[in-house]
Design an enzyme around this catalytic site. Structure first.
Site, PDB file in Angstrom:
ATOM      1  N   MET A 293      -3.924  10.725  -2.290  1.00  0.00           N
ATOM      2  CA  MET A 293      -4.455  11.705  -1.293  1.00  0.00           C
ATOM      3  C   MET A 293      -3.865  13.183  -1.719  1.00  0.00           C
ATOM      4  SD  MET A 293      -4.154   9.916   2.470  1.00  0.00           S
ATOM      5  CE  MET A 293      -3.039   8.704   1.952  1.00  0.00           C
TER       6      MET A 293
ATOM      7  N   HIS B 154       0.960  -1.250   0.097  1.00  0.00           N
ATOM      8  CA  HIS B 154      -0.099   0.120  -0.053  1.00  0.00           C
ATOM      9  C   HIS B 154       1.023   1.064  -0.160  1.00  0.00           C
ATOM     10  CE1 HIS B 154      -3.682   2.202   0.565  1.00  0.00           C
ATOM     11  NE2 HIS B 154      -3.303   2.947   1.577  1.00  0.00           N
TER      12      HIS B 154
ATOM     13  N   MET C 123       0.402  11.528  -0.615  1.00  0.00           N
ATOM     14  CA  MET C 123       0.013  12.719   0.099  1.00  0.00           C
ATOM     15  C   MET C 123       0.731  14.041  -0.646  1.00  0.00           C
ATOM     16  SD  MET C 123       0.059  11.614   3.936  1.00  0.00           S
ATOM     17  CE  MET C 123      -0.581   9.820   4.511  1.00  0.00           C
TER      18      MET C 123
ATOM     19  N   ASP D  53       0.804   5.435   0.435  1.00  0.00           N
ATOM     20  CA  ASP D  53      -0.016   6.415   0.738  1.00  0.00           C
ATOM     21  C   ASP D  53       0.820   7.812  -0.008  1.00  0.00           C
ATOM     22  OD1 ASP D  53      -2.058   5.554   2.489  1.00  0.00           O
ATOM     23  OD2 ASP D  53      -0.397   4.955   3.664  1.00  0.00           O
TER      24      ASP D  53
END
Length: 229
Positions: free
Chosen positions: A69, A34, A38, A36
């Site tokens: 994100m 995974h 940002m 992330d």
């Protein structure tokens, strides 16, 4: 019940040794990696971009699960696809046309995901489910690792399970935020099929044992209050 997919979050890894960390969780039995992503705008933190994803792609055969994100997301989707992400998930709030964004992801040959923040209602995605391969429920507010699990999201997970079961194609129900062997049982009981874990895996002394503990967690829904469970 089938064991859940386990997707360790690179956010909790040792960033000075990312290639080794990726290889280690693959050897330890992880199902996905995974990522992330940002931008310091959509969420209050900065992580990494397509160049890091591309660099890591050669070090693992695991599916790369990118959670964008960022806002706007559309201008960067092709770059992450080209870098080697296998799944690309976006927030309804990260662009004006969610349907078009999901179409774009799929047109690039990638699995398309949609992410629901704690305050984002299920109704925001019911009209695009035909384009969705993954639904991610955030059980923390996005932007930082190591946050406490929000048990208020369990009813949302259960409602999504019913909605997914009524579809004519497979949708993976993924949960991200505060996942540990203590919180996993309630999430699994509500219907999750994929668990994202950061510190619960990368913060453990034995990655394989940590992943096994999540994979074998019972779907029983224990007391998740601060003093219970």
């Amino acid at each position: 019940m089938t064991s859940p997919l386990i997707a360790p979050s690179l956010l909790a890894a040792d960033f000075a040794n990312l290639a080794a960390e990726v290889r280690a969780i693959e050897q330890a039995g992880a199902d996905w990696l995974h990522l992330d992503i940002m931008d310091g705008h959509f969420v209050p933190n900065l992580t990494f971009g397509p160049l890091v994803v591309k660099a890591l792609r050669k070090h693992t055969t695991l599916p790369m699960d990118a959670h964008l994100m960022i806002a706007p997301a559309d201008p960067y989707i092709a770059a992450f696809a080209e870098a080697g992400a296998d799944h690309i998930s976006v927030h309804p709030e990260s662009g004006p046309h969610l349907h078009r964004t999901l179409q774009l992801i799929r047109s690039l040959g990638k699995k398309a995901g949609v992410v629901l923040n704690p305050a984002t209602p299920i109704e925001s995605i019911v009209n695009v489910l035909d384009l969705v391969d993954i639904i991610m429920v955030m059980t923390v507010n996005p932007g930082f690792g190591g946050q406490a699990f929000l048990s208020s999201q369990l009813p949302k997970i259960a409602k999504l399970r019913q909605l997914i079961d009524a579809q004519d194609h497979e949708i993976i129900l993924q949960i991200d935020g505060g996942i540990t062997p203590k919180t996993a049982p309630a999430v699994l009981a509500a219907g999750a099929t994929c668990l994202i874990a950061g510190t619960a895996v990368y913060g453990a002394p034995d990655y394989a044992a940590a992943i096994k503990a999540l994979k074998t967690a019972p779907a029983t829904g224990p007391d998740l209050s601060p003093t219970g469970g």
